[in-house]
Design a protein around this motif. Structure first.
Motif, short mmCIF file in Angstrom:
data_model
loop_
_atom_site.label_atom_id
_atom_site.label_comp_id
_atom_site.label_asym_id
_atom_site.label_seq_id
_atom_site.Cartn_x
_atom_site.Cartn_y
_atom_site.Cartn_z
N ILE A 54 43.46 41.41 38.51
CA ILE A 54 43.71 40.20 39.30
C ILE A 54 42.39 39.51 39.63
O ILE A 54 42.28 38.28 39.59
N GLY A 55 41.35 40.29 39.95
CA GLY A 55 40.05 39.70 40.24
C GLY A 55 39.47 38.98 39.04
O GLY A 55 38.89 37.89 39.17
N ARG A 56 39.62 39.57 37.84
CA ARG A 56 39.12 38.90 36.64
C ARG A 56 39.87 37.59 36.38
O ARG A 56 39.27 36.57 36.03
N ASP A 57 41.19 37.62 36.56
CA ASP A 57 41.97 36.39 36.38
C ASP A 57 41.55 35.31 37.37
O ASP A 57 41.46 34.13 37.02
N ARG A 58 41.29 35.73 38.62
CA ARG A 58 40.87 34.77 39.63
C ARG A 58 39.51 34.17 39.28
O ARG A 58 39.31 32.95 39.41
N ASP A 59 38.61 34.97 38.80
CA ASP A 59 37.28 34.46 38.43
C ASP A 59 37.38 33.50 37.24
O ASP A 59 36.69 32.46 37.21
N ARG A 60 38.21 33.83 36.24
CA ARG A 60 38.37 32.93 35.10
C ARG A 60 38.97 31.60 35.52
O ARG A 60 38.57 30.53 35.05
#
Length: 315
Positions: A54-60
């Motif tokens: 979820i953190g990676r998706d938010r950063d992207r």
């Protein structure tokens, strides 16, 4: 998120069998089933690998958002700078501008039938622009309603209801006899003056926006003096929607018909009337009424939504 949850759910056979056993029970309620599913999804979301994904998706998403916003701002800035570069320098005479001004001043009365050339420009030469402004007001009212409206699906908490009762009793002016007496005298005058401005825009300063603002102010003062319960007897959300829809639809179809006929060199067969008379200016008078209705409903709608969270009483 839903697809990930289903993938995890079907891979975890122990949890799947447990939920299946619960679902097959005939005495389980729908609320209990929802609570079990919610707990399972929260447990899944709290897993380290899921939180990392979820953190990676938010950063992207943030990176993509910043890139799109930056490109949009640069493109808009370039367009505006290019447009400014096409205009004449300060103090330099612009022949095209003089042509437009001369056309308005010399031929405006004959082409629009309106003594007030400002109304002729707003509701004849650039009527589609005014239509867009009316739709902007309507859209703004919808946005405020989405954010602030309180209905059966969006109730306040007990504390908020208590706070609302206290503030309503503090700001309630409808029990003031002096205010009610004064408003009983001046509100009919305000409404009559607003109607005069609305109907006389083609002959003198006034028209839809100013007349609608006066009518909206009169409605706001009426609700403050006599309470929302009195206003709700004749002005509800349904009435506001009907008035706004009919006004915008009439404006759109009327001017669309005129512009279509004019673009094809055909006569629209709409008499312009005698300049200076109340029934003059062709479609300017009914278009002023349509714009005034939209402005008045929007003004009172804003006040009602900010004051109590709805228009025409809680639904």
């Amino acid at each position: 998120m839903k697809n990930r949850f289903l993938d995890w759910l079907y891979k975890d056979q122990d949890l799947l069998s447990g939920i299946t056993d619960v679902v097959e029970k005939p005495d389980i309620s729908r609320s209990e089933l929802k609570e079990i599913m919610r707990s399972a999804e929260e447990e899944y979301d709290n897993r380290p690998e899921v939180r990392e994904a979820i953190g990676r998706d938010r950063d992207r998403f943030r990176s993509l958002y910043m890139i799109v916003a930056l490109v949009s701002c640069i493109a808009l800035t370039l367009v505006l700078l290019y447009t400014v570069g096409l205009t004449s320098n300060y103090g330099m005479e612009n022949p095209r501008t003089l042509e437009v001004v001369r056309r308005y001043v010399e031929d405006g009365l004959q082409e629009t039938g309106a003594v007030n050339i400002v109304s002729g420009m707003i509701l004849d030469y650039r009527a589609f622009d005014t239509l867009g402004e009316s739709h902007v007001l309507f859209t703004a009212l919808i946005c405020v309603m989405i954010l602030l409206r309180i209905d059966s699906k969006n109730q306040r908490t007990e504390y908020e209801d208590y706070y609302k009762v206290q503030t309503d009793s503090y700001f309630d002016l409808s029990s003031d006899p002096i205010l009610r007496l004064i408003c009983a005298v001046i509100i009919p005058c305000i409404l009559l003056y607003g109607i005069y401005i609305l109907l006389n825009g083609q002959n003198s300063p006034g028209g839809g926006f100013s007349g609608g603002a006066v009518l909206g102010a009169g409605m706001i003062l009426f609700s403050a003096a006599f309470g929302f319960d009195t206003v709700d007897r004749f002005f509800t959300l349904r009435v506001s929607n009907i008035i706004t829809f009919v006004s915008l639809a009439f404006y759109s179809f009327a001017k669309g018909y005129v512009f279509f006929m004019g673009a094809n060199g055909l006569d629209a067969h709409i008499p312009k009337g005698t300049p200076g008379a109340i029934f003059s200016g062709g479609l300017i008078l009914p278009l002023d009424v349509a714009v005034g209705c939209v402005v008045g409903c929007t003004m009172f709608g804003f006040y009602s939504l900010f004051r109590r969270g709805n228009i025409g009483g809680r639904v």
